[in-house]
Design an enzyme around this catalytic site. Sequence first.
Site, PDB file in Angstrom:
ATOM      1  N   ASP A  15      20.358  92.441  15.680  1.00 28.90           N
ATOM      2  CA  ASP A  15      21.216  91.765  16.663  1.00 28.90           C
ATOM      3  C   ASP A  15      21.639  90.380  16.215  1.00 28.90           C
ATOM      4  OD1 ASP A  15      20.908  93.970  18.423  1.00 28.90           O
ATOM      5  OD2 ASP A  15      18.905  93.216  18.853  1.00 28.90           O
ATOM      6  N   LYS A  18      25.906  91.118  13.052  1.00 33.82           N
ATOM      7  CA  LYS A  18      26.397  91.672  11.792  1.00 33.82           C
ATOM      8  C   LYS A  18      27.775  92.310  11.938  1.00 33.82           C
ATOM      9  CE  LYS A  18      22.685  94.232  11.597  1.00 33.82           C
ATOM     10  NZ  LYS A  18      21.856  93.621  12.626  1.00 33.82           N
ATOM     11  N   GLY A  42      23.557  98.675  17.551  1.00 34.78           N
ATOM     12  CA  GLY A  42      24.671  98.381  18.453  1.00 34.78           C
ATOM     13  C   GLY A  42      25.412  97.181  17.906  1.00 34.78           C
ATOM     14  N   HIS A  43      26.604  97.380  17.429  1.00 28.42           N
ATOM     15  CA  HIS A  43      27.381  96.289  16.839  1.00 28.42           C
ATOM     16  C   HIS A  43      28.556  95.967  17.763  1.00 28.42           C
ATOM     17  CE1 HIS A  43      25.636  97.474  12.658  1.00 28.42           C
ATOM     18  NE2 HIS A  43      24.789  96.830  13.423  1.00 28.42           N
ATOM     19  N   GLN A 228      20.133  97.033  12.204  1.00 28.73           N
ATOM     20  CA  GLN A 228      18.847  96.373  12.490  1.00 28.73           C
ATOM     21  C   GLN A 228      18.659  95.143  11.580  1.00 28.73           C
ATOM     22  OE1 GLN A 228      18.494 100.110  12.033  1.00 28.73           O
ATOM     23  NE2 GLN A 228      19.120 100.197  14.140  1.00 28.73           N
TER      24      GLN A 228
HETATM   25  P1  IMP Z   1      13.856 102.738  17.015  1.00 29.88           P
HETATM   26  O1  IMP Z   1      14.731 102.247  15.908  1.00 29.88           O
HETATM   27  O2  IMP Z   1      14.641 103.241  18.208  1.00 29.88           O
HETATM   28  O3  IMP Z   1      12.823 103.706  16.554  1.00 29.88           O
HETATM   29  O4  IMP Z   1      13.052 101.458  17.582  1.00 29.88           O
HETATM   30  C1  IMP Z   1      12.058 100.799  16.816  1.00 29.88           C
HETATM   31  C2  IMP Z   1      12.109  99.299  17.021  1.00 29.88           C
HETATM   32  O5  IMP Z   1      13.306  98.798  16.446  1.00 29.88           O
HETATM   33  C3  IMP Z   1      12.146  98.849  18.490  1.00 29.88           C
HETATM   34  O6  IMP Z   1      11.494  97.608  18.600  1.00 29.88           O
HETATM   35  C4  IMP Z   1      13.629  98.674  18.749  1.00 29.88           C
HETATM   36  O7  IMP Z   1      13.884  97.780  19.820  1.00 29.88           O
HETATM   37  C5  IMP Z   1      14.062  98.099  17.421  1.00 29.88           C
HETATM   38  N1  IMP Z   1      15.476  98.337  17.152  1.00 29.88           N
HETATM   39  C6  IMP Z   1      16.070  99.480  16.771  1.00 29.88           C
HETATM   40  N2  IMP Z   1      17.376  99.310  16.589  1.00 29.88           N
HETATM   41  C7  IMP Z   1      17.630  98.025  16.846  1.00 29.88           C
HETATM   42  C8  IMP Z   1      18.809  97.224  16.775  1.00 29.88           C
HETATM   43  O8  IMP Z   1      19.901  97.678  16.425  1.00 29.88           O
HETATM   44  N3  IMP Z   1      18.661  95.919  17.104  1.00 29.88           N
HETATM   45  C9  IMP Z   1      17.464  95.384  17.440  1.00 29.88           C
HETATM   46  N4  IMP Z   1      16.340  96.077  17.498  1.00 29.88           N
HETATM   47  C10 IMP Z   1      16.415  97.389  17.201  1.00 29.88           C
HETATM   48 MG    MG Z   2      22.622  95.104  17.780  1.00 30.33          MG
END
Ligand code: IMP
Ligand code: MG
Length: 439
Positions: A15, A18, A42-43, A228
Site C-alpha cells: 500500500d 505503487k 489493490g492499486h 504488496q
Molecule cells: P494474503 O496475501 O491474503 O495471504 O494475506 C497475507 C498478509 O498480507 C496479510 O497481512 C494481508 O493483509 C497482507 N496483504 C496481502 N496483500 C496486501 C496488499 O496488497 N497490501 C497490503 N497488505 C497485503
Molecule cells: Mg494496496
Amino acid sequence: MEKTSLILVGAQWGDEGKGKITDWLSSHMDYCVRYQGGHNAGHTLYIDGKKTVLHLIPSGIFHAKTIAIIGSGVVISPSHLWKEIEELKASGLNMNPEKLWISPNAPVITSFHQQLDVAREAKGDVKIGTTGKGIGPTYEDVAARKSIHLKDLLDIHVLTAKLKNIATEKNALLQLVYGMNPVSVEEEAKTLFEYGQKLKNYLKNFQNEFFNDSEKNKNSKILYEGAQGILLDLKFGTYPYVTSSHTVPMGAHFGAGINHYESCLKLGVLKAYTTRVGEGPFPTELFDSMGETIQTKGKEFGATTGRKRRCGWLDMPLLRYAIQVGHLDAFAMTKVDVMAELGDVKICTHYEYTDETNSHKKISIYSNDLDLKKVRPVFQTLPGWDAVVDQKGQLTKELKHYLDVVESELKRPISLLGTGVGREDLMILKPQVFGSLMS
Ligand code: IMP
Ligand code: MG
C-alpha cells in the site's frame, strides 16, 4: 551498467502507492508486467479525477502503447479477472488481447482455495489477517504440484480431473476440520470452464514468443510491477505475517521469466510514514490520536478488504533491510501531503533490544531472525511541514529537510515524490536516477 528496464516494488508492508508510480512510469515503457500475488493486491489510481482500483491487471494498462502482461507467478481468480476486464472496458478503455497478455500457466484460485483461506482465518489458531482471497492455499498447491493452470480451463475433462485431484483432501478439511460445506467438483468445473471460454483469447505464451527473443528482450523497456511489499515476502518478510509469494525484486525472475535482472533498475516505493494491514508486529505503530489522524487523512483503508490500516512513523531499520534484500537503487516517496500540518514528525533511526542474557544492543538494520515484538524503536524528531510546496512552488524547507534526512539515513536517492492522489500529483526530484529509461 545502463538500466534498460525497471523493477518496482513496495519497500514496506504494501500500500505504498505503487499503482500511481507504475502508471506514471509506464508511459515510457513498452510492457508493464505483474509477476506475483493476486487480487489480494489493490492499486488505486486517480486519472482525470476518476478513481480506479486495479487488483490483478497491471497499472500500466492506461497507456495506449504499453502492453500489460500477467506472468505465471500471479495466481488468478478467473471470475475476478473477468470482472476487472469488463469494468475497464465499460470505463471506455480499449481492452483486447493485443493489449493484455496473460500467461496460460498462471495458477487458478478455485472455490476450494478461497474457502480454505477464509476458514483458516476464522478458525485457525494463528491468524495472519489474510485478505481471504485464497492466495496462500493456491500457492500451496503450486508447491504440492497440484495446481490448476489457466490453460486447464479450456478442456473440461482435464479441468474436472485436476479438480478431483484436490477435492478429496480439501473437502475433508472444509467439512471435518472447519465445519463448512463441501465444494462440488462438477459445479466448480462448469463455472471455471465458462470463465476459461471468456478469457481464452487473452492467454498468450509470451515466454516463448517474447522473452526468449533476445533482440526483442534487449530493445524493450519493461516495467515489472510488484504487488504488496518487501516486508510481506514469503521468505524475506516478517514471517509468518507475510503473503505467499516473492515480493522482492528477485521475485520477478520466477514470476515473469525475466532474464536480465542486472540491467533492471530496482525502485522501491516508500510511503512517507508506515502502514500495515493485517496481523504482525509493527515497532513504530502509533496507538494515539496521531495514528488516527494519519489514518483518516491518508484514507488508510485496505483497497481490497476495506480494513483500517495500522499507521506509524517511518522505520529506518526495516527500510535498510528492504534495501539489502531488495537490492534497491532508489526510492519513490508517496503521500508527503498526508503528513502536512501534523506538527513535529518522527522517524525511527534504530532499535534498542535486550537479549536473553540481558545485554543491550543497538540495532540499525532488521534481520529476519530478530523478534520485532521485542524491539524498542528510538526516534528522531523533525520539524513538520505545513505544505508540500511554498508560494514559489519550491518544496518547503521542512519537507526538504525530512527528505534529506531519510536519504542520508538510507543512502539512496528519493527520485520521485507523490504529493496527492491524482496522476499529476507527482514531482520528479532526480530524473538522472532513470537514465535513458524515461527518454
Ligand atoms: P494474503 O496475501 O491474503 O495471504 O494475506 C497475507 C498478509 O498480507 C496479510 O497481512 C494481508 O493483509 C497482507 N496483504 C496481502 N496483500 C496486501 C496488499 O496488497 N497490501 C497490503 N497488505 C497485503
Ligand atoms: Mg494496496
